[in-house]
Write an enzyme that holds these catalytic residues in place. Sequence first.
Site, PDB file in Angstrom:
ATOM      1  N   SER A 220       1.644  -4.672   5.169  1.00 41.25           N
ATOM      2  CA  SER A 220       1.720  -3.453   4.180  1.00 41.25           C
ATOM      3  C   SER A 220       2.869  -3.753   3.350  1.00 41.25           C
ATOM      4  O   SER A 220       3.290  -4.887   2.884  1.00 41.25           O
ATOM      5  CB  SER A 220       1.491  -2.188   4.669  1.00 41.25           C
ATOM      6  OG  SER A 220       1.371  -1.190   3.562  1.00 41.25           O
ATOM      7  N   ASP A 314      -9.376  -0.027   1.311  1.00 39.44           N
ATOM      8  CA  ASP A 314      -7.978   0.134   1.443  1.00 39.44           C
ATOM      9  C   ASP A 314      -7.396  -0.040  -0.144  1.00 39.44           C
ATOM     10  O   ASP A 314      -8.067  -0.687  -0.924  1.00 39.44           O
ATOM     11  CB  ASP A 314      -7.226  -0.899   2.273  1.00 39.44           C
ATOM     12  CG  ASP A 314      -5.598  -1.108   1.998  1.00 39.44           C
ATOM     13  OD1 ASP A 314      -5.186  -0.369   1.603  1.00 39.44           O
ATOM     14  OD2 ASP A 314      -5.407  -2.177   2.537  1.00 39.44           O
ATOM     15  N   HIS A 344      -6.919   0.276   6.030  1.00 35.13           N
ATOM     16  CA  HIS A 344      -5.515  -0.007   5.935  1.00 35.13           C
ATOM     17  C   HIS A 344      -5.129   0.016   7.368  1.00 35.13           C
ATOM     18  O   HIS A 344      -5.602   1.308   7.950  1.00 35.13           O
ATOM     19  CB  HIS A 344      -4.872   0.770   5.045  1.00 35.13           C
ATOM     20  CG  HIS A 344      -3.355   0.208   4.705  1.00 35.13           C
ATOM     21  ND1 HIS A 344      -2.951  -0.938   3.786  1.00 35.13           N
ATOM     22  CD2 HIS A 344      -2.055   0.645   5.042  1.00 35.13           C
ATOM     23  CE1 HIS A 344      -1.597  -1.278   3.824  1.00 35.13           C
ATOM     24  NE2 HIS A 344      -1.190  -0.097   4.700  1.00 35.13           N
TER      25      HIS A 344
END
Length: 372
Positions: A220, A314, A344
């Site tokens: 991320s 996501d 995610h």
Amino acid sequence: MKTNLLKPFTFVCGMAVLLSACTGETKTTAATDSTIADSTLNAALKPAGPAPEWGKTIKPEMQVVIEKLNSYGDKPLETLSATDARKNHTPTDAVMDLIKQNNIVVPAPKVDTTGKDIDANDGKIHLRVYTPKKGNGPYPLIVYYHGGGFVIANLDVYNASAQALAEQVNAIVVSVAYRLAPENKFPTAHNDAFTAYEWAIKNAVDLKADPAKIAVVGESAGGNLAANVSIMARNKHIMLPVHEVLIYPIAQADMNTKSYKMYENAKPLNKAMMSWFTEKYLNSMIEAQDPKISLVNANLKGLPPTTIITAEIDPLHDDGVILAEKLSAAGVKVNSKNYEGVTHEFFGMALLVPEAKAAQAYAADQLKAAFK
């Protein structure tokens, strides 16, 4: 962010997959059920209700984790201060509680861990070093950057990912606790990430690592940082990582992509949270177009071979896809794989979510091949 002293998430991956040497090739794979590890262990994990409206294709095990996360009743992160948001439960909390409730056996760790503080600009950065118990080195070295939108989370929340990489690749992993926003605004996290990489190069031998075999991995926000480390290493003419693994990276500032629209209300990450992270980290919203944040605007030529992992459910799914296309267009060798039915943050959930176990093995195989 609520933290735990995490138990190990350990899995042994299969044989390494040799990387193609063809410059500029992009290999994209959608992970299907046939590529997902056996889920017998998780047969008891059954969702309590129907699939959420924002994720009709969600896998059962993934849904159970999300249901557990919802059960804590935390206030929406985007309505909180950064200090209060860090007290919210995390997906890791949900996973650990489900492990306890279902009496799932957690394997003994195959690594030792030590802590190290290093100097950074006007402060300190804490590192957690994972060293394999197997062998005497020199080991390959992975510098790992956790997620959390540059604002929340810590090394404990992402322990499972860092430990899995160390164990499956049989590599030393240096997990970096870069300083968080809003206390430390852009580009502090980016500068800290590079400082830690430089430290790893200089101290590789003392760590029992091979200084010629260093890779970067991030999830991320950490995926964004890992890519930036490669860019900065190229620009500063120091040793490039031999490989980078970017797991659902933040790669651009447009929050109107198809995946942002489809999964605007998804969990554990939604569009409102991404806006909140951006506002907390940046000095002004104009900085969202900076190539450090919008990697798709950066000069990507000359970067190391790259593996990109995305999750179907996501908002950042398309960030990874677009970045893979931009890297390939710049002549970088790219392999990418999307995992269906997961959200995610799935990557560290290998004890519960079969797709996470498969994704960890895939990342490990890519890294082992690069280290050969």
